[in-house]
Design a protein around this motif. Structure first.
Motif, short mmCIF file in Angstrom:
data_model
loop_
_atom_site.label_atom_id
_atom_site.label_comp_id
_atom_site.label_asym_id
_atom_site.label_seq_id
_atom_site.Cartn_x
_atom_site.Cartn_y
_atom_site.Cartn_z
N PRO A 262 0.81 -1.23 0.00
CA PRO A 262 0.00 0.00 0.00
C PRO A 262 0.84 1.28 0.00
CG PRO A 262 -0.12 -1.10 2.13
CD PRO A 262 0.54 -2.06 1.18
N GLU A 263 2.01 1.22 0.62
CA GLU A 263 2.87 2.41 0.63
C GLU A 263 3.28 2.79 -0.79
OE1 GLU A 263 3.36 -0.27 2.45
OE2 GLU A 263 3.22 0.34 4.55
N LEU A 278 -5.00 15.43 -0.48
CA LEU A 278 -5.11 14.75 0.80
C LEU A 278 -3.73 14.36 1.33
CD1 LEU A 278 -8.15 12.36 0.26
CD2 LEU A 278 -8.08 14.47 1.59
N PRO A 279 -3.52 14.43 2.63
CA PRO A 279 -2.25 13.97 3.20
C PRO A 279 -2.02 12.50 2.86
CG PRO A 279 -3.51 15.20 4.83
CD PRO A 279 -4.43 14.98 3.66
N LYS A 280 -0.76 12.16 2.62
CA LYS A 280 -0.44 10.78 2.24
C LYS A 280 -0.91 9.80 3.30
CE LYS A 280 3.33 7.66 0.98
NZ LYS A 280 4.79 7.50 0.75
N GLN A 281 -0.86 10.20 4.56
CA GLN A 281 -1.24 9.27 5.63
C GLN A 281 -2.72 8.92 5.56
OE1 GLN A 281 1.10 7.77 7.59
NE2 GLN A 281 -0.63 6.43 8.10
N ILE A 282 -3.55 9.88 5.15
CA ILE A 282 -4.98 9.61 5.00
C ILE A 282 -5.20 8.57 3.91
CG2 ILE A 282 -7.18 10.58 4.21
CD1 ILE A 282 -6.64 11.39 7.02
N LEU A 284 -3.02 6.41 2.82
CA LEU A 284 -2.44 5.15 3.27
C LEU A 284 -3.38 4.45 4.26
CD1 LEU A 284 -0.05 3.29 2.96
CD2 LEU A 284 1.11 4.56 4.79
N ASN A 285 -3.97 5.22 5.17
CA ASN A 285 -4.92 4.63 6.12
C ASN A 285 -6.12 4.04 5.39
OD1 ASN A 285 -3.34 5.39 8.28
ND2 ASN A 285 -4.54 7.21 8.78
N ALA A 286 -6.60 4.77 4.39
CA ALA A 286 -7.76 4.30 3.64
C ALA A 286 -7.44 3.00 2.89
CB ALA A 286 -8.21 5.37 2.65
#
Length: 339
Positions: A262-263, A278-282, A284-286
């Motif tokens: 996913p990364e 959107l922030p990359k972390q959002i 990635l979380n999704a």
């Protein structure tokens, strides 16, 4: 001499076919949502270019029914859309075939701070009635337009999982129908109490609203529910089968990437989802939240599609019966898996 002419004719016909394939400019329709993440990985890769598509035309839509209208108007060679709208389009005469699945059981019911406690305490089947009794108003729930996958899953959950009758629903819930961006905005401004929605909206709201909770999701709302799919025109299959096969092959590889890396997938997905802001972390979380739901095999969603077909027919959102054998074309996937 005649043999030479015959050979030249065969050569020119073959050359003509190659030129036609190379000159093919696909019209591709999609929604900027996590459930069609395979599309973004394919678009950022070299699959289309290698297949002779140098300049694909991309069309972004806010909901599945809007893609249906484009298909019925003769637009789009390829569409990434929900299985519900795909059935509607086929029922209305669009010559489309589902050649791959994207995701299953991807809808979540997210409740904001005023509503979520009613699912934490007490029977979920009476949550909306208790909310109305305490607040003196109906709960306002947002979702996509009628006939879309999120709307269908919401209705299935209310009726089949919570056991609410149509009268119960009307008395206790106001359902409003919006596009993805509008659903997110309604949740952010707390103009609604909750939504039956998909990623990345779920991750965005949970990040921004600490009291927001997912009160039902996946099989808890609609077991084995099919979601987004890859659909192509029958004319594209007939005229350029190798191009369709290349799309499905890339789709399978993209699904593996989404599940296992996913990364790596987040960069391509983030370019299209949320307008690239959107922030990359959002993102990635999704993607991580959707890990178990990414599914490329179209064979795996046929039974679930039949269940959804029958439910939508009972709801009146599917006006005509759909021949599911005609809707699906699993040859490309099956051939690739055997190879």
């Amino acid at each position: 001499m005649s043999r030479f002419v015959a050979l030249m004719t065969l050569f020119l016909c073959g050359w003509s076919s190659l030129v036609t394939a190379a000159d093919k400019n696909l019209e591709i329709g999609y929604m900027p949502i996590i459930p069609i993440s395979q599309a973004f990985i394919v678009l950022e890769g070299d699959t289309l270019e290698n297949a002779g598509v140098s300049d694909p035309k991309l069309f972004q839509f806010q909901n599945g029914p809007a893609i249906v209208q484009a298909l019925l108007a003769g637009q789009l060679d390829v569409a990434y859309l929900g299985i519900g709208p795909a059935m509607v389009a086929r029922a209305k005469g669009a010559d489309i075939k589902v050649v791959a699945s994207n995701i299953v059981e991807q809808i979540s019911m997210i409740a904001l701070g005023e509503l979520s406690p009613y699912f934490d305490n007490g029977d979920p089947k009476t949550a909306f009635a208790r909310f109305k009794a305490d607040k003196g108003r109906k709960a306002v729930i947002s979702t996509f337009p009628r006939g879309s996958v999120p709307e269908t899953v919401l209705q299935y959950w209310l009726q089949n999982q919570l056991g609410m009758s149509n009268d119960d629903i009307k008395q206790n819930i106001d359902i409003i129908y919006q596009g993805a961006a509008q659903v997110q905005q309604a949740l952010m401004t707390e103009a609604v109490d909750g939504a039956a929605i998909l990623e990345p909206v779920v991750s965005i709201i949970r990040d921004k609203k600490s009291a927001a909770k997912v009160v039902a999701s996946g099989s808890g709302m609609f077991p084995h529910q099919p979601g987004a799919v890859l659909a192509v025109r029958e004319s594209l299959i007939n005229e350029h089968p190798e191009l369709v096969k290349a799309l499905v092959k890339a789709h399978i590889a993209a699904t593996d990437e989404l599940r296992n890396a996913p990364e790596q997938a987040a960069k391509a997905v983030g370019k299209y989802v949320g307008g690239g802001r959107l922030p990359k972390q959002i993102i990635l979380n999704a993607l991580k939240n959707s890990h178990d739901q990414f599914q490329a095999d179209p064979n795996a969603i046929i039974d679930g599609t039949r269940t959804m077909h029958d439910f939508q027919a009972s709801q009146g959102t599917l006006k005509a019966s759909v021949d599911l054998n005609a809707l699906f074309d699993v040859r490309f996937y099956n051939e690739l898996i055997r190879e």
